[in-house]
Write an enzyme that holds these catalytic residues in place. Structure first.
Site, PDB file in Angstrom:
ATOM      1  N   GLU A  57      -1.565  51.099  44.807  1.00  9.99           N
ATOM      2  CA  GLU A  57      -1.452  49.756  45.391  1.00  9.99           C
ATOM      3  C   GLU A  57      -0.880  48.771  44.367  1.00  9.99           C
ATOM      4  O   GLU A  57      -1.465  48.590  43.302  1.00  9.99           O
ATOM      5  CB  GLU A  57      -2.817  49.283  45.884  1.00  9.99           C
ATOM      6  CG  GLU A  57      -3.352  50.142  47.034  1.00  9.99           C
ATOM      7  CD  GLU A  57      -4.666  49.626  47.616  1.00  9.99           C
ATOM      8  OE1 GLU A  57      -5.269  48.701  47.013  1.00  9.99           O
ATOM      9  OE2 GLU A  57      -5.095  50.129  48.665  1.00  9.99           O
ATOM     10  N   HIS A 116      -4.085  45.686  51.795  1.00 12.71           N
ATOM     11  CA  HIS A 116      -5.520  45.764  51.464  1.00 12.71           C
ATOM     12  C   HIS A 116      -6.237  44.460  51.829  1.00 12.71           C
ATOM     13  O   HIS A 116      -6.773  43.744  50.984  1.00 12.71           O
ATOM     14  CB  HIS A 116      -5.718  46.074  49.980  1.00 12.71           C
ATOM     15  CG  HIS A 116      -7.055  46.714  49.686  1.00 12.71           C
ATOM     16  ND1 HIS A 116      -7.230  47.648  48.711  1.00 12.71           N
ATOM     17  CD2 HIS A 116      -8.277  46.546  50.264  1.00 12.71           C
ATOM     18  CE1 HIS A 116      -8.502  48.035  48.667  1.00 12.71           C
ATOM     19  NE2 HIS A 116      -9.151  47.368  49.612  1.00 12.71           N
ATOM     20  N   ARG A 135     -10.444  53.579  51.932  1.00 13.94           N
ATOM     21  CA  ARG A 135      -9.886  53.784  50.599  1.00 13.94           C
ATOM     22  C   ARG A 135      -8.653  54.676  50.698  1.00 13.94           C
ATOM     23  O   ARG A 135      -8.646  55.670  51.433  1.00 13.94           O
ATOM     24  CB  ARG A 135     -10.924  54.441  49.661  1.00 13.94           C
ATOM     25  CG  ARG A 135     -12.010  53.498  49.180  1.00 13.94           C
ATOM     26  CD  ARG A 135     -11.450  52.468  48.199  1.00 13.94           C
ATOM     27  NE  ARG A 135     -12.474  51.574  47.678  1.00 13.94           N
ATOM     28  CZ  ARG A 135     -12.807  50.407  48.213  1.00 13.94           C
ATOM     29  NH1 ARG A 135     -12.211  50.007  49.328  1.00 13.94           N
ATOM     30  NH2 ARG A 135     -13.729  49.647  47.652  1.00 13.94           N
TER      31      ARG A 135
END
Length: 524
Positions: free
Chosen positions: A264, A282, A235
């Site tokens: 993000e 990601h 994370r």
């Protein structure tokens, strides 16, 4: 636990089609609306019992409070995009798929470690630009190097197994995983202070929570070997991004592999553009296999819960895990019924203390959900938010109610609940007989015969006498109510308690108040 009725589910992101198919095969209506804005989700969510998300949908308190949801399912690991505290207060189960993307995340972590050691992405881009720079991309072997794994859960374990095959020494830190367990995987457990100076490479695999924000920061980087390389596929925020950039610029950090960021996509591109950083958008769970597994897992977990089979992956409802048996259903009914009886006894007085005592082997493993069940009965008329097994402990705490529990070894099986309201205490004792909850005693009086805690009941105190039953029955008959059962407590100090089973509740208790004391009625 009795099966939870889930009739409709909204899927707000793109998940594997198997998820929808499994839910619909179980009779659940499914709607897919990916890419909704927050205001659209708030407007839409009120029509659904369940919500399935991945990581993009932000399930905030506003969304939860605007809903009638019973479950939020996260098709993936971690639930930092869900306000779990708000869901718990509302009594909503939050569930994730803890093992669905384990292999994919572990494999990406390993690939970043390998690429960091050999500069493969940079060399590839140089080749595409028409260059042939063999010296520029000199790398180093992983063999014999020390890998520090912070977080020894499922993914950390898989990373250790794979990198050991490269001849790496694996050391690790985890405050939960027992040292003997991680040692059995070939990972030497140690504190963070011991770990930092030994590592050639560090990878993090913890949840994002207050205690892990900025776990790798200026201070921890200063304790590491010069040139240490770090990977984050967990994370964004576990590694302090500003501290990482400073360490890269100074050479204290020799390279970083980043799949996740605080923001993000990241607006600040300083890390992404740094020559010693390999970055991905990601991709930890972005494999066909992981997406199929997560979509299928979340659907199967919801279906199992709805069908009353088991509860897997619930992050805020551990109390429910042991409630999937006929015996637990009966005990939950008993707890709620005892709570309802005592709620009537205390009337409008403010509740301050609750103590639950379970007795007998059959109740030994039930203490968690029995406590919650009793509180559901006690607080059912006092809370603006309907209490259930998930939220009732937090509701009691917010109301200033002290809750304690104990267990006694005994041949018999029973549950005693004692409550305190100001200077007054009240106590009810019950058990399960013939598969149904029964009341054995109330406020120091034991009933001659157990009182079945089902149907419509009128409970009162009165002076015992041969005319009492006929007097009460006559008053009830005048109100059009039929007496179905009559139970009396044994003699004791003061007037005894009585419980009358009736065909229907009275519109007003004034009908019988002339003949009895402390009268109350309830429907179970």
């Amino acid at each position: 636990m009795a099966p939870i009725s889930i009739k409709s589910v909204l899927i707000s992101e793109s998940v594997d089609p198997r998820c929808r198919a499994l839910l619909e095969d179980s009779g659940i209506r499914v709607t897919e609306k990916p890419g909704m804005k927050k205001e659209d989700l708030i407007a839409e969510i009120k029509d659904y019992d369940g919500l399935v998300v991945r990581s993009a949908t932000k399930v905030t308190a506003d969304v939860i409070n605007a809903s009638n949801l019973k479950i939020i399912g996260r098709a993936g690991t971690g639930v930092d995009n869900v306000d779990v505290e708000a869901a718990t207060r509302k009594g909503v189960i939050v569930m994730n798929t803890p093992s669905g993307n384990t292999i994919s995340a572990a494999e990406l972590t390993c690939s970043l470690l390998i690429n960091l050691s050999r500069n493969v992405p940079q060399a590839n881009m140089s080749m595409k630009a028409g260059n042939w720079d063999r010296k520029k991309f000199m790398g180093s072997e992983l063999f014999g190097k020390v890998l520090g794994i912070v977080g020894l859960g499922r993914i950390g374990k898989e990373v250790a197994s794979r990198m050991q095959s490269f001849g790496m020494k694996t050391i690790g830190y985890d405050p939960i995983t027992p040292p003997e367990v991680s040692s059995s995987w070939g990972v030497e457990p140690m504190s963070l202070e011991q770990l930092w100076p030994q590592c050639d490479y560090i990878t993090v695999h913890t949840p994002l929570m207050p205690s892990t924000v900025g776990l790798l920061n200026d201070d921890s980087f200063s304790k590491c070997k010069k040139g240490v390389k770090v990977v984050n596929c967990a994370r964004g925020g576990i590694i302090d991004e500003a501290a990482l950039l400073r360490a890269l610029e100074s050479g204290q950090c020799g390279g970083a592999g980043l799949d996740v960021f605080v923001e993000e996509p990241p607006a600040d591109r300083a890390l992404v553009n740094h020559p010693n950083v390999i970055s991905c958008p990601h991709l930890g769970a972005s494999t066909r296999e992981a997406q199929a597994r997560c979509g299928e897992d979340i659907a199967l977990q919801i279906v199992d819960m709805v069908q009353g089979k088991k509860l897997v992956g619930a992050v805020n409802a551990s109390v429910l895990a042991s409630t999937f048996s006929a015996e637990s259903h009966q005990l939950i009914k008993l707890g709620e019924a005892l709570g309802l009886v005592l709620q009537l006894c205390k009337s409008s007085k403010a509740l301050s203390n609750v103590h639950i005592t379970t007795q007998g082997d059959a109740m030994k493993s039930s203490s968690g959900y029995m406590t919650s069940a009793v509180l559901v009965g006690l607080l059912s008329q006092e809370s603006s938010c309907c209490p259930n097994l998930i939220n009732v402990l937090s509701q009691a705490k917010e109301s200033g109610v002290s809750v304690t529990q104990s267990h006694c070894e005994s041949e018999g099986t029973s549950c005693a609940v004692e409550i305190l309201t100001g200077d007054c205490s009240y106590k009810a004792v019950g058990s399960v007989q013939g598969g149904a909850p029964v009341l054995l005693g109330l406020n120091g009086f034991m009933f001659r015969q157990p009182v079945a805690l089902t149907g419509n009941l009128i409970i009162f105190k009165a002076a015992a006498g041969p005319q009492l039953l006929s007097s009460v029955a006559g008053l009830l008959a005048t109100a059009g109510v039929e007496v179905l059962s009559f139970s009396a407590s044994a003699d004791g100090a003061g007037d005894p308690w009585f419980c009358v089973g009736v065909s229907s509740l009275l519109p007003s208790l004034d009908v019988v108040k002339s003949s009895v004391q402390d009268v109350a009625q309830l429907s179970i």
